[in-house]
Design a protein around this motif. Structure first.
Motif, PDB file in Angstrom:
ATOM      1  N   LYS A 169     138.866  14.090  37.115  1.00 38.16           N
ATOM      2  CA  LYS A 169     139.831  14.989  36.448  1.00 38.16           C
ATOM      3  C   LYS A 169     141.096  15.115  37.287  1.00 38.16           C
ATOM      4  CE  LYS A 169     137.898  17.768  32.923  1.00 38.16           C
ATOM      5  NZ  LYS A 169     136.497  17.352  32.744  1.00 38.16           N
ATOM      6  N   VAL A 170     140.885  15.219  38.611  1.00 40.67           N
ATOM      7  CA  VAL A 170     142.012  15.222  39.550  1.00 40.67           C
ATOM      8  C   VAL A 170     141.657  14.255  40.667  1.00 40.67           C
ATOM      9  CG1 VAL A 170     142.717  17.618  39.137  1.00 40.67           C
ATOM     10  CG2 VAL A 170     141.004  17.135  40.882  1.00 40.67           C
ATOM     11  N   VAL A 171     142.639  13.869  41.468  1.00 40.46           N
ATOM     12  CA  VAL A 171     142.322  13.088  42.663  1.00 40.46           C
ATOM     13  C   VAL A 171     141.990  14.118  43.735  1.00 40.46           C
ATOM     14  CG1 VAL A 171     143.108  11.366  44.319  1.00 40.46           C
ATOM     15  CG2 VAL A 171     143.928  11.275  41.967  1.00 40.46           C
ATOM     16  N   ASP A 172     140.720  14.211  44.036  1.00 41.60           N
ATOM     17  CA  ASP A 172     140.230  15.314  44.835  1.00 41.60           C
ATOM     18  C   ASP A 172     140.295  14.971  46.327  1.00 41.60           C
ATOM     19  OD1 ASP A 172     139.125  17.672  45.490  1.00 41.60           O
ATOM     20  OD2 ASP A 172     137.062  17.135  44.924  1.00 41.60           O
ATOM     21  N   THR A 173     141.494  15.060  46.891  1.00 40.64           N
ATOM     22  CA  THR A 173     141.665  14.746  48.314  1.00 40.64           C
ATOM     23  C   THR A 173     142.933  15.415  48.813  1.00 40.64           C
ATOM     24  OG1 THR A 173     141.742  12.922  49.896  1.00 40.64           O
ATOM     25  CG2 THR A 173     142.915  12.573  47.858  1.00 40.64           C
ATOM     26  N   SER A 174     143.231  15.254  50.098  1.00 39.64           N
ATOM     27  CA  SER A 174     144.421  15.907  50.656  1.00 39.64           C
ATOM     28  C   SER A 174     145.688  15.233  50.128  1.00 39.64           C
ATOM     29  CB  SER A 174     144.399  15.775  52.176  1.00 39.64           C
ATOM     30  OG  SER A 174     144.517  14.408  52.515  1.00 39.64           O
ATOM     31  N   LEU A 175     146.813  15.940  50.235  1.00 38.74           N
ATOM     32  CA  LEU A 175     148.084  15.367  49.800  1.00 38.74           C
ATOM     33  C   LEU A 175     148.381  14.105  50.615  1.00 38.74           C
ATOM     34  CD1 LEU A 175     150.665  15.493  48.108  1.00 38.74           C
ATOM     35  CD2 LEU A 175     151.603  17.103  49.768  1.00 38.74           C
ATOM     36  N   GLU A 176     148.098  14.155  51.896  1.00 37.73           N
ATOM     37  CA  GLU A 176     148.344  12.993  52.761  1.00 37.73           C
ATOM     38  C   GLU A 176     147.622  11.754  52.239  1.00 37.73           C
ATOM     39  OE1 GLU A 176     150.461  12.480  55.437  1.00 37.73           O
ATOM     40  OE2 GLU A 176     151.171  14.335  54.501  1.00 37.73           O
TER      41      GLU A 176
END
Ligand code: ATP
Ligand code: MG
Length: 439
Positions: A110-117
C-alpha cells in the motif's frame, strides 16, 4: 490483430467499462501477483492506472514474474469489487522483458514502508509504487493548471540561461563554476532575464531549475528545485501580482479536482479552498510580526525577517481567525529584499513585496521591481554595488521599461504542503541536497 480486439493505449478505466465482453490488448508492468487456489490476481500497472486482471491458465501463471513488461490479451468482464468496476480475464501474455534480479525493496505494498533515505536511494524503483508516483502526477497537474492559466492570460513561455555571470540574489548560497577560465554561477533565479523579457513580451513565465547552495540540511530546502516564475508589465500596483497568483492557484486546484481525483483520493488529500481575490487575507510584515508576538507571547529573535516558527504560527492564527490556509504578507523591510525591489514611497524602509504563506511555509516571493534607470542606479550605489558589473542588466532600464513585477514559486514546496508532507524531498523526483547527488 483480430477485428474484435481493441488495442488500449492508455484509456481511462471508465472507458474500459464500454468494452465488457470484448477482447482487448493492453500493455503494462506486472505490479503484483496474488496467487489463489487454481487462479491468480494480477495487478497490471499501466501509464496511469492499476488494472485488476485474473488468470486461471496454469501455464501462464507459472511463468509470471512481477515487474515484467508485458502485452496482455484479455477479455473485459464486469466486476463490482474491482477498483474500476471491471477486470481483465487474461488470455495470453507476450513478454517484452523479464526482470534480472529480485527487487531490493518491496514496492507493491500500500505504501513503501521504509525510511525516506531508503526510498530516495531506490528512487527509480520506489517511484513505481502507486502512491509514490501519484505525488508526481499531482505535481504534473499543478503545472498543467499553471500553464493553462498562463495561456489564458497571454503569457509567453521563455527559457533563460542557467549558467550566468552574476547572481540575482547574491549571498552565500550561490554555486560557482569554472567557465573556461572565467568565474560563472548556476542561476539562483531567472530574475534578471525574466525582467528583460517583460520589455519584449510584456508577460512572460518560466518553469525551470533553480540552484541554491543551501549549506544546511532542512526539511524545506533543496539545492536544485523547480521554480515557477512569472513577470508582467504595465502593472498598476504590486497587488496586481498577488491577484494573478490567486487566480493561477485557483485554476490549478480546479484542474486537480477535475482530472486528478484518483491520485488525490489515493493520497487522501483534500484540496485547499482558495478564496476569491479580495478575500484572501493580506497583512503587512510589521503587523504580522506584531500579531504573532502578541498572540503567542513570544519575543522575535530577528526583526527584519520571519523565523520559520513564526510562519507556522502566523498560518495557525490566520486559519483560526479567517479560515484561510493562505496568507499574503507584504511590505518586507528594504534591507532584507534584493536591490531591484521597489520601495514604498509613502513608507520608506518598506518594499512593494510579498510572500505567500501556505500551511505554515513560504511558497512564493514576489513584488514590484524598480523600472527607472536613475532610481535603480541610485539604489545600487547606496548598497555599495559596482554598477559596471550590471551593465547588461541595466541596459533595459536605460532604454525604457514599463512598471512591472512578478513572482517565484517553489513547485516542490507547494506540492509538499498540498500533500501534507513534512519534508520537501518527498515532493522531488530525484532530490539534490547537501548529501545527495544520486540517483
Ligand atoms: P527561504 O527564506 O525559505 O530560504 P527564500 O526567501 O530564500 O526562501 P526565494 O528567493 O524567495 O526563497 O525563492 C522563491 C521561492 O522559491 C520560495 O518562496 C520557495 O517557494 C522556493 N525556494 C526557495 N529556496 C528554495 C530551496 N532551497 N528549495 C526549494 N524551494 C525553494
Ligand atoms: Mg523568499
Amino acid at each position: 490483430m483480430e477485428k474484435s480486439q481493441i488495442n488500449l493505449p492508455e484509456s481511462s478505466p471508465e472507458e474500459l467499462a464500454a468494452y465488457v465482453g470484448k477482447r482487448v490488448i493492453v500493455h503494462g508492468s506486472i505490479y503484483k501477483i496474488r496467487k489463489m487456489s487454481g487462479f491468480c490476481f494480477v495487478i497490471l500497472r499501466t501509464a496511469r492506472h492499476m488494472l485488476q486482471c485474473v488468470c486461471d491458465n496454469k501455464e501462464l501463471i507459472e511463468g509470471m514474474a512481477e515487474e515484467s513488461c508485458v502485452i496482455l490479451t484479455a477479455k473485459v468482464a464486469g466486476e463490482s469489487r474491482a477498483r474500476y468496476g471491471v477486470e481483465l480475464h487474461m488470455i495470453s501474455i507476450e513478454y517484452l522483458s523479464v526482470p534480472e534480479a529480485q527487487m531490493p525493496i518491496v514496492i507493491n505494498g500500500k505504501v513503501v514502508d521504509t525510511s525516506l533515505e531508503n526510498k530516495l536511494d531506490f528512487r527509480p524503483l520506489t517511484l513505481r509504487n502507486e502512491k509514490e508516483r501519484a505525488i508526481f502526477k499531482i505535481q504534473e497537474g499543478l503545472l498543467r493548471g499553471f500553464r493553462r492559466f498562463f495561456e489564458k492570460e497571454h503569457f509567453t513561455e521563455i527559457h533563460t540561461p542557467k549558467i550566468v555571470s552574476e547572481g540575482a540574489e547574491g549571498g552565500a548560497n550561490i554555486f560557482r563554476l569554472d567557465y573556461f577560465g572565467k568565474e560563472a554561477y548556476l542561476a539562483q533565479s531567472p530574475q534578471f532575464y525574466k525582467q528583460m523579457m517583460v520589455g519584449v513580451f510584456e508577460r512572460v513565465y518560466e518553469v525551470g531549475p533553480v540552484f541554491r547552495a543551501e549549506k544546511h540540511d532542512t526539511a524545506r530546502h533543496l539545492n536544485e528545485y523547480m521554480g515557477v516564475d512569472f513577470e508582467m508589465g504595465y502593472i498598476k500596483s504590486f497587488s496586481d501580482i498577488m491577484e494573478m497568483e490567486v487566480k493561477m492557484l485557483t485554476m490549478a486546484f480546479e484542474l486537480l479536482g477535475q482530472e486528478y481525483g484518483e491520485e488525490l483520493a489515493l493520497l487522501g488529500v483534500e484540496l485547499p479552498k482558495m478564496q476569491a481575490w479580495g478575500n484572501v487575507p493580506i497583512l503587512k510584515f510589521s503587523e504580522a510580526k506584531r500579531l504573532v508576538a502578541e498572540e503567542f507571547h513570544r519575543e522575535p529573535k530577528e526583526c527584519h525577517d520571519f523565523e520559520p516558527e513564526e510562519e507556522k504560527l502566523l498560518s495557525e492564527l490566520i486559519k483560526r481567525k479567517f479560515g484561510s490556509e493562505f496568507v499574503f504578507v507584504t511590505h518586507y523591510p528594504t534591507g532584507k529584499r534584493p536591490f531591484y525591489v521597489m520601495e514604498d514611497p509613502d513608507s520608506p524602509g518598506e518594499t512593494f513585496s510579498f510572500d505567500l504563506i501556505f500551511r505554515g511555509l513560504e511558497i512564493t516571493t514576489g513584488g514590484q521591481r524598480i523600472h527607472e534607470y536613475g532610481v535603480q542606479v541610485a539604489k545600487m550605489l547606496e548598497r555599495g554595488m559596482d554598477v559596471k558589473d550590471f551593465d547588461s542588466y541595466l541596459m533595459m532600464h536605460k532604454h525604457g521599461m514599463p512598471p512591472h513585477g512578478g513572482l517565484g514559486l517553489g513547485l516542490e514546496r507547494l506540492t509538499a504542503k498540498l500533500l501534507g508532507f513534512e519534508n520537501i524531498r518527498q515532493a522531488s523526483l530525484f532530490p539534490r541536497d547537501i548529501h545527495r547527488l544520486t540517483p
